[in-house]
Design a protein around this motif. Structure first.
Motif, PDB file in Angstrom:
ATOM      1  N   ALA A 132       0.836  -1.206   0.000  1.00  0.00           N
ATOM      2  CA  ALA A 132       0.000   0.000   0.000  1.00  0.00           C
ATOM      3  C   ALA A 132       0.870   1.254   0.000  1.00  0.00           C
ATOM      4  O   ALA A 132       0.571   2.226  -0.701  1.00  0.00           O
ATOM      5  N   ASP A 133       1.961   1.227   0.771  1.00  0.00           N
ATOM      6  CA  ASP A 133       2.887   2.367   0.779  1.00  0.00           C
ATOM      7  C   ASP A 133       3.491   2.583  -0.604  1.00  0.00           C
ATOM      8  O   ASP A 133       3.599   3.720  -1.073  1.00  0.00           O
ATOM      9  N   VAL A 154       2.287   4.567 -11.300  1.00  0.00           N
ATOM     10  CA  VAL A 154       1.762   3.537 -12.192  1.00  0.00           C
ATOM     11  C   VAL A 154       0.933   2.558 -11.370  1.00  0.00           C
ATOM     12  O   VAL A 154       1.158   2.412 -10.164  1.00  0.00           O
ATOM     13  N   PRO A 155      -0.025   1.884 -11.992  1.00  0.00           N
ATOM     14  CA  PRO A 155      -0.856   0.938 -11.255  1.00  0.00           C
ATOM     15  C   PRO A 155      -0.047  -0.238 -10.701  1.00  0.00           C
ATOM     16  O   PRO A 155       0.920  -0.693 -11.307  1.00  0.00           O
ATOM     17  N   VAL A 156      -0.499  -0.734  -9.558  1.00  0.00           N
ATOM     18  CA  VAL A 156       0.099  -1.907  -8.912  1.00  0.00           C
ATOM     19  C   VAL A 156      -0.841  -3.096  -9.093  1.00  0.00           C
ATOM     20  O   VAL A 156      -2.043  -2.990  -8.800  1.00  0.00           O
ATOM     21  N   ALA A 205      -3.994  -1.528  -1.361  1.00  0.00           N
ATOM     22  CA  ALA A 205      -2.640  -1.941  -1.715  1.00  0.00           C
ATOM     23  C   ALA A 205      -2.461  -2.253  -3.194  1.00  0.00           C
ATOM     24  O   ALA A 205      -1.330  -2.437  -3.642  1.00  0.00           O
ATOM     25  N   ALA A 206      -3.552  -2.326  -3.957  1.00  0.00           N
ATOM     26  CA  ALA A 206      -3.432  -2.702  -5.364  1.00  0.00           C
ATOM     27  C   ALA A 206      -4.521  -2.044  -6.191  1.00  0.00           C
ATOM     28  O   ALA A 206      -5.634  -1.833  -5.709  1.00  0.00           O
ATOM     29  N   VAL A 232     -12.168  -2.467  -7.946  1.00  0.00           N
ATOM     30  CA  VAL A 232     -10.796  -2.884  -8.235  1.00  0.00           C
ATOM     31  C   VAL A 232     -10.827  -3.807  -9.450  1.00  0.00           C
ATOM     32  O   VAL A 232     -11.612  -4.761  -9.496  1.00  0.00           O
ATOM     33  N   ALA A 233      -9.970  -3.532 -10.414  1.00  0.00           N
ATOM     34  CA  ALA A 233      -9.917  -4.336 -11.634  1.00  0.00           C
ATOM     35  C   ALA A 233      -9.275  -5.693 -11.366  1.00  0.00           C
ATOM     36  O   ALA A 233      -8.590  -5.886 -10.358  1.00  0.00           O
TER      37      ALA A 233
END
Length: 179
Positions: free
Chosen positions: A99-100, A107-109, A129-130, A158-159
């Protein structure tokens, strides 16, 4: 079902050759394995980007190999190569560290190795976190369990992507049905 190709963590020239092959096969999204050594990782990604040009979606996958502070130092080095996403930058067990990292990069995680169960997905979503969860039919315990993870993610906005461990036959069919 659109798919992406994974480029191994090889030296830059060999990675670029693999990327060229993938492009010839019709892939338009690639991910490059990183998390080995920062300078070599940057050189590998740069070589692949030069090979595939600006229009291919190019991500990096660290397979959880960085500490959060390392991820926050290394990931920005990929910005010049227009990386599209970073997959599993930190240890799967470090939800708060991920998450940090997510808050500290642009950019996406994608969470991959950290998503096995609905509880895993809920923890990642709760911690923010994502941006994307990579759902595997096999890891989740079947299509029904994978669908429950997807439904949880969708409800939270969330994807999801469908991950693969290079299954064959029935496993591939299950993943395609999930997608």
């Amino acid at each position: 079902v659109p798919t992406k190709w994974s480029v191994s963590g090889l030296e830059p020239e060999k990675a670029a050759d693999i990327a060229a092959w993938a492009l010839d096969q019709g892939f338009r999204t690639l991910k490059v394995k990183v998390g080995i050594e920062p300078d070599a990782d940057v050189a590998r990604v740069r070589a692949v980007r030069r090979q595939v040009g600006p229009d291919v979606r190019l991500g990096v996958d660290a397979n959880g190999s960085w500490r959060p502070d390392e991820a926050l130092q290394v990931i920005p080095r990929f910005y010049d190569d227009n990386v599209y996403f970073v997959e599993q930058p930190v240890s799967p067990s470090d939800v708060f560290g991920m998450a940090d990292v997510r808050r500290g990069i642009r950019v996406p995680v994608i969470a991959d190795e950290s998503v096995y169960t609905e509880q895993d997905a809920a923890a990642l979503i709760r911690a923010e976190a994502a941006d994307v969860l990579s759902v595997y039919v096999g890891k989740a315990g079947g299509i029904a369990a994978a669908r429950r993870i997807v439904a949880l993610a969708e409800a939270a906005g969330v994807a999801c992507t469908v991950g693969s461990n290079l299954e064959m036959g029935v496993g591939s069919a299950a993943m395609i049905h999930l997608a």
